[in-house]
Scaffold this motif. Structure first.
Motif, PDB file in Angstrom:
ATOM      1  N   MET A  77       1.393  -1.058   0.091  1.00 16.17           N
ATOM      2  CA  MET A  77      -0.336   0.194  -0.060  1.00 16.17           C
ATOM      3  C   MET A  77       0.977   1.602  -0.395  1.00 16.17           C
ATOM      4  N   CYS A  78       1.721   1.223   0.425  1.00 12.20           N
ATOM      5  CA  CYS A  78       3.297   2.122   0.367  1.00 12.20           C
ATOM      6  C   CYS A  78       3.914   2.202  -0.839  1.00 12.20           C
ATOM      7  N   HIS A  79       4.256  -0.054  -0.993  1.00  7.13           N
ATOM      8  CA  HIS A  79       5.502   0.780  -1.725  1.00  7.13           C
ATOM      9  C   HIS A  79       4.507  -0.125  -3.536  1.00  7.13           C
ATOM     10  N   VAL A  80       4.284   0.789  -3.950  1.00  6.06           N
ATOM     11  CA  VAL A  80       3.530   1.262  -5.588  1.00  6.06           C
ATOM     12  C   VAL A  80       4.714   1.915  -6.785  1.00  6.06           C
ATOM     13  N   GLY A  81       3.910   0.859  -7.790  1.00  8.82           N
ATOM     14  CA  GLY A  81       4.540   0.761  -8.844  1.00  8.82           C
ATOM     15  C   GLY A  81       4.743   2.492  -9.089  1.00  8.82           C
ATOM     16  N   LEU A  82       3.629   3.820  -8.442  1.00 10.01           N
ATOM     17  CA  LEU A  82       3.580   4.510  -8.823  1.00 10.01           C
ATOM     18  C   LEU A  82       4.963   5.513  -8.022  1.00 10.01           C
ATOM     19  N   SER A  83       5.655   5.008  -7.782  1.00  9.01           N
ATOM     20  CA  SER A  83       6.015   6.245  -7.459  1.00  9.01           C
ATOM     21  C   SER A  83       8.416   5.180  -8.445  1.00  9.01           C
ATOM     22  N   GLY A  84       8.877   5.525  -8.265  1.00 12.65           N
ATOM     23  CA  GLY A  84      10.285   5.517  -8.657  1.00 12.65           C
ATOM     24  C   GLY A  84      11.537   4.633  -7.468  1.00 12.65           C
ATOM     25  N   GLY A  85      11.688   4.254  -7.319  1.00 11.72           N
ATOM     26  CA  GLY A  85      12.364   3.745  -5.685  1.00 11.72           C
ATOM     27  C   GLY A  85      13.630   5.129  -5.667  1.00 11.72           C
ATOM     28  N   SER A  86      13.622   5.727  -4.425  1.00  8.01           N
ATOM     29  CA  SER A  86      14.231   6.756  -4.072  1.00  8.01           C
ATOM     30  C   SER A  86      15.166   6.055  -3.560  1.00  8.01           C
ATOM     31  N   HIS A  87      15.456   5.140  -2.609  1.00  2.00           N
ATOM     32  CA  HIS A  87      16.543   4.354  -2.040  1.00  2.00           C
ATOM     33  C   HIS A  87      17.683   2.850  -3.179  1.00  2.00           C
ATOM     34  N   LEU A  88      16.950   3.148  -3.984  1.00  2.00           N
ATOM     35  CA  LEU A  88      17.737   1.885  -4.525  1.00  2.00           C
ATOM     36  C   LEU A  88      17.188   2.545  -6.359  1.00  2.00           C
ATOM     37  N   GLU A  89      18.127   3.075  -6.776  1.00  2.00           N
ATOM     38  CA  GLU A  89      18.426   3.465  -7.942  1.00  2.00           C
ATOM     39  C   GLU A  89      17.621   2.615  -8.809  1.00  2.00           C
ATOM     40  N   HIS A 111      17.106  -8.034  -1.459  1.00  2.00           N
ATOM     41  CA  HIS A 111      17.789  -9.581  -1.653  1.00  2.00           C
ATOM     42  C   HIS A 111      18.903  -9.979  -2.606  1.00  2.00           C
ATOM     43  N   SER A 112      18.802  -9.049  -3.982  1.00  2.00           N
ATOM     44  CA  SER A 112      19.707  -9.486  -4.757  1.00  2.00           C
ATOM     45  C   SER A 112      20.720  -9.160  -4.298  1.00  2.00           C
ATOM     46  N   GLY A 113      21.160  -7.860  -3.575  1.00  2.00           N
ATOM     47  CA  GLY A 113      22.163  -7.639  -2.803  1.00  2.00           C
ATOM     48  C   GLY A 113      22.527  -5.984  -3.080  1.00  2.00           C
ATOM     49  N   GLN A 114      20.707  -5.265  -3.798  1.00  2.00           N
ATOM     50  CA  GLN A 114      21.846  -4.187  -4.652  1.00  2.00           C
ATOM     51  C   GLN A 114      22.248  -3.369  -3.338  1.00  2.00           C
ATOM     52  N   TYR A 115      22.379  -1.778  -3.419  1.00  2.00           N
ATOM     53  CA  TYR A 115      23.109  -1.371  -1.782  1.00  2.00           C
ATOM     54  C   TYR A 115      21.775   0.083  -1.984  1.00  2.00           C
ATOM     55  N   PHE A 116      21.842   0.671  -0.462  1.00  2.00           N
ATOM     56  CA  PHE A 116      20.912   1.798  -0.393  1.00  2.00           C
ATOM     57  C   PHE A 116      21.422   2.907  -0.219  1.00  2.00           C
ATOM     58  N   ASP A 117      21.012   3.857  -1.120  1.00  2.00           N
ATOM     59  CA  ASP A 117      21.687   4.900  -1.147  1.00  2.00           C
ATOM     60  C   ASP A 117      22.617   5.368  -1.576  1.00  2.00           C
ATOM     61  N   VAL A 118      23.368   5.051  -2.869  1.00  2.00           N
ATOM     62  CA  VAL A 118      24.788   4.174  -3.551  1.00  2.00           C
ATOM     63  C   VAL A 118      25.142   6.130  -3.127  1.00  2.00           C
ATOM     64  N   ASP A 119      24.717   6.975  -3.987  1.00  2.00           N
ATOM     65  CA  ASP A 119      24.704   8.381  -4.140  1.00  2.00           C
ATOM     66  C   ASP A 119      25.594   9.062  -2.195  1.00  2.00           C
ATOM     67  N   ASP A 120      24.939   8.339  -1.456  1.00  4.26           N
ATOM     68  CA  ASP A 120      25.071   8.725  -0.342  1.00  4.26           C
ATOM     69  C   ASP A 120      26.824   8.191   0.135  1.00  4.26           C
ATOM     70  N   VAL A 121      27.257   7.212  -0.532  1.00  9.55           N
ATOM     71  CA  VAL A 121      28.656   6.527  -0.139  1.00  9.55           C
ATOM     72  C   VAL A 121      29.619   8.080  -1.258  1.00  9.55           C
ATOM     73  N   ASP A 122      30.649   7.637  -0.282  1.00 11.34           N
ATOM     74  CA  ASP A 122      31.765   8.202  -0.584  1.00 11.34           C
ATOM     75  C   ASP A 122      32.996   7.140  -1.004  1.00 11.34           C
ATOM     76  N   PHE A 123      32.942   6.885  -2.299  1.00 10.41           N
ATOM     77  CA  PHE A 123      33.739   5.649  -2.593  1.00 10.41           C
ATOM     78  C   PHE A 123      35.715   6.400  -2.715  1.00 10.41           C
ATOM     79  N   ALA A 124      35.692   7.239  -1.910  1.00  9.59           N
ATOM     80  CA  ALA A 124      37.189   7.627  -1.941  1.00  9.59           C
ATOM     81  C   ALA A 124      37.766   7.895  -0.486  1.00  9.59           C
ATOM     82  N   ASP A 125      36.598   7.666   0.337  1.00 11.27           N
ATOM     83  CA  ASP A 125      36.416   6.431   1.449  1.00 11.27           C
ATOM     84  C   ASP A 125      36.832   5.367   1.659  1.00 11.27           C
ATOM     85  N   GLU A 126      37.734   4.583   2.028  1.00 16.01           N
ATOM     86  CA  GLU A 126      38.448   3.075   1.942  1.00 16.01           C
ATOM     87  C   GLU A 126      36.746   2.782   2.812  1.00 16.01           C
ATOM     88  N   VAL A 127      36.551   3.118   4.225  1.00 18.64           N
ATOM     89  CA  VAL A 127      35.790   2.407   4.823  1.00 18.64           C
ATOM     90  C   VAL A 127      34.390   1.995   4.268  1.00 18.64           C
TER      91      VAL A 127
END
Length: 774
Positions: free
Chosen positions: A607-619, A633-649
């Motif tokens: 009722m909230c997870h409807v097809g009327l919106s794109g995935g905000s956390h999942l690109e 469940h296929s391992g896609q990462y939430f909010d990949v745009d929040d990740v700083d890939f220059a940060d090794e951690v």
């Protein structure tokens, strides 16, 4: 400038492309000399003005969207996925008749290996291990500590009997094992089809056998193989081929694990503790070849642990893997055996350290559960935690009951079993929907009378199972599906009983008994013309204990049929198993995400997870529950745009996440969640198209091959089935293959750029597609 004849040509080309399954979209544009005239596939075109550069707020004009043709080639694709999984982890190979003899530094093990009763030469299988582990009467370990002892030598085969002959002058092999208390374990695999990143093999055939030596083994595992099977394979197979239980005998639970997971072995997975205590050091450690010189003597002392099954399972699940429920929910693995684990003798540093960080990291959010935070230094600071008898002051069961307090009472009663919410009546008069509902039962110190309910209304589109009006549409939304979280902006279809709301009114607000009305005037035309034929009515129950902790009470819903003005509980067959599907791993959905009141029903999730919106956390996914869950469940990462890939951690956490395998050791195990027969290509007469979000581009610190991909409108199969495939390709950064997948979805259906007014574009496409099924 485009003249009238050219405009007509464009319309004809669009129709031709549509007939071969290619959707076409283009944008009207404003040029300096005036707006372009409208063009449609049917009827005369309007007079066109001069064409200028495309404006930033161009409006999509959707043309000739055609239904998906996926079922033509992929009708049974879901069943094929399940069939491929069912070929794995078979139990057709058996080990029997194990013997052991010793003579002159030569250890000989014989056994029969069969496949469906026919003899097999063990020397020809893909992998086989033969080990002996001593039993001291209290623990599986060598004294002094030593490495595991293999008995696998030269393999031979004769007359249906396989033989391993090992001759060695090493001191460990200098005497017979026949008189020593212990266990010979044989295990192996054959016909592997793959290997998952987390040290898991995917094999078609697995086998195991046990033989006790000396006076035998009287070990009773405090953990149950049945608990492992809830999340993992059935039969449970550690690393994909080492049995948690041999020959379906519960008395052998965890026996085959013991040759490696000895109770005094020296553990080496320091990254587990480092991930929660010092992630920067974890990066350094994982970048070496197990070079312990990077640690001080004090650090090595703190990191030291034994390879006991408790340590390896607790640490990996609490620190490395994204365990989908509370680690304090001991009952999952230790059902009917809590009295064996929550004893004062187990209340010690080793047990606590197996789940908790020692120091934690404030920067990375693990300090609150660290032992040095939970154990007050003012009282315990001078104690030697290695030797102190915690049980002299504390009762283990008072610290941990063994049950997640959000899900169970301290006595193990599930709140969702004891307290039940029901939707009792509904009726539609004019444009006013009236709903009556209530709750009964009590558990522990809480009662159904204390529930604060929230009502949700979702409006199904056409004759489908998908919503055309999202219950979480907000007051200020410009179209269905828009979810805004600005202050004071309430959802049109969600209501906390007793509060002020523009669409809802409370009629009755008594303890355990409620009635509300909902004003549907805004959608009266859609109710009248049959666009909306059914309404889903749901109740979420907020119930807190004396400490203010919210408890897991199942959300419930019923389907209301407008034509009959009554509930039609049998209209939609269930697709997903919650109790013996989702809750196998989660125990109670949403306790580790959202909130406990969101669990119990996938229909309510939808009722909230409807097809009327794109995935905000999942690109590149839809917000629809099928797209979301498949991608997660296929391992896609939430909010990949929040990740700083220059940060090794941050990069390390990203890599860990995308490499976690689905816990049943295969994402094609559709029936781990779905009912049989409910996971093939969606029926387009019962499922609507949806929005796929854009890609996140650019990413900070990573020049990813996947670049800018816009938001699209696409069909139900591309949305749901495509979610797994998109997630895998996103994780692999397989840009070319991802574009090919998008093109494949377009060729077999429709893939239309959503533009700035995405919901309007989607609704136009839905209307056009559903017109095929009137």
């Amino acid at each position: 400038m485009i003249n009238e004849k050219q405009t007509m040509y464009l319309a004809v080309i669009a129709i031709i492309l549509a007939t071969v399954g290619i959707g076409l979209s283009y944008y009207s544009a404003e040029g300096p000399e005036g707006p372009a005239g409208p063009a449609g596939p049917a009827g005369p075109a309007g007079e066109a003005g001069p064409v200028g550069p495309t404006g930033p707020a161009a409006t999509p004009v959707v043309m000739a969207a055609e239904p998906e043709s996926c079922a033509t080639c992929h009708k049974d694709s879901g069943a094929a996925h399940q069939d491929s999984y069912d070929l794995l982890y078979q139990e057709d190979m058996k080990v029997t008749d194990i013997t052991y003899t010793y003579s002159g530094n030569t250890h000989k093990v014989t056994f029969k290996l069969t496949m469906d009763g026919d003899p097999v030469d063990a020397s020809e299988v893909e992998s086989i291990g033969i080990y002996w582990v001593p039993w001291t009467g209290e623990a599986f370990q060598f004294e002094p500590a030593a490495d595991r002892l293999t008995l696998k030598g030269t393999m031979s085969y004769s007359g249906g009997v396989s033989t391993s002959t090992l001759t060695s002058t090493d001191a460990a092999y200098s005497s017979t094992l026949a008189t020593k208390d212990g266990l010979i374990v044989i295990y192996g695999r054959d016909d592997s089809v793959g290997r998952l990143p987390a040290r898991v093999y995917q094999a078609k055939q697995v086998f195991a056998g046990l033989k006790e030596t000396g006076a035998g083994v009287d070990y009773v595992s405090p953990a149950n193989n049945d608990g492992c099977e809830l999340c993992h394979t059935d039969p449970y197979l550690k690393h994909g081929y080492i049995y948690g239980q041999v020959d379906n005998d519960p008395s052998t639970d965890m026996y085959a694990c013991k040759p490696c997971h000895m109770d005094n072995g020296e553990g080496g997975h320091y990254e587990w503790q480092l991930l929660v205590d010092n992630p920067e050091k974890a990066v350094e450690w994982l970048g070496t070849d197990e070079d312990t010189s990077i640690f001080t003597a004090e650090e090595l002392e703190e990191l030291a642990y034994t390879t006991s099954l408790m340590n390896d399972v607790h640490m990996s699940h609490a620190m490395e893997f994204p365990y989908p429920q509370s680690m304090a929910n001991c009952i999952v693995c230790h059902e009917d055996k809590l009295d064996l684990i929550l004893t004062d003798e187990n209340l010690n540093l080793e047990t606590c350290k197996s789940c908790h960080p020692m120091t934690g990291s404030e920067e990375h959010g693990t300090d609150e559960i660290a032992l040095k935070t939970l154990i007050p230094a003012t009282i315990h600071g001078s104690m030697d935690w290695e030797t102190v008898d915690c049980g002299s002051c504390h009762d283990f069961s008072d610290i941990h009951s063994g049950y997640d307090s959000k899900i169970y009472t301290a006595d193990g009663v599930r709140y969702s079993d004891a307290i039940v919410v029901t939707i009792d009546d509904a009726s539609l008069s004019g444009n006013t929907l009236s709903v009556e509902f209530g709750a009964t039962g009590s558990a522990g110190s809480v009662d159904s009378a204390d529930i604060h309910p929230e009502v949700m209304i979702g409006l199904y589109g056409y004759d489908t199972k998908d919503f055309i009006v999202n219950g979480h549409d907000r007051y200020d939304s410009s179209g269905n599906g828009v979810i805004s979280r600005s202050d004071g902006d309430l959802p049109k279809g969600a209501y906390e009983v007793g509060t002020e709301h523009a669409y809802f009114t409370t009629v009755t607000d008594n303890p355990g008994s409620w009635a509300v009305t909902h004003d549907l005037t805004e959608w009266a035309d859609m109710l009248d013309d049959g666009t909306i034929m059914r309404i889903e009515v749901a109740v979420l129950s907020i119930l807190e204990d004396a400490d203010g902790e919210e408890l897991a009470i199942n959300a419930v819903s019923r389907t209301f049929d407008i034509d009959s003005n009554d509930f039609d509980d049998d209209f939609y067959d269930p697709i997903v198993r919650v109790e013996d599907g989702c809750n196998n791993c989660h125990d109670a959905l949403a306790t580790t995400f959202h909130g406990p009141d969101y669990g119990g029903s996938i229909v309510v999730c939808r009722m909230c997870h409807v097809g009327l919106s794109g995935g905000s956390h999942l690109e590149m996914q839809s917000r629809s529950i099928d797209s979301y869950v498949h991608a997660i469940h296929s391992g896609q990462y939430f909010d990949v745009d929040d990740v700083d890939f220059a940060d090794e951690v941050e990069e390390l956490h990203y890599e860990h996440h995308i490499n976690f395998p689905y816990p049943t050791h295969g994402i094609t195990n559709c029936e781990s969640c779905h009912y049989e027969g409910t996971y093939d290509v969606p029926d387009q007469t019962k499922s609507l198209g949806g929005l796929l979000s854009e890609s996140h581009y650019p990413l900070e610190g990573w020049d990813r091959d996947i670049k800018e991909i816009p938001e699209y409108v696409t069909g139900p199969a591309a949305r749901a089935c495509g979610a797994c495939h998109r997630a895998v390709l996103i994780n692999e950064d397989a840009a070319s293959e991802l574009i090919s997948l998008y093109q494949h979805m377009k060729t077999g259906g429709y893939l239309i750029e959503a533009g700035d007014d995405d919901v309007t574009t989607l609704l136009r496409v839905i209307d056009e597609i559903m017109a095929n099924f009137d």
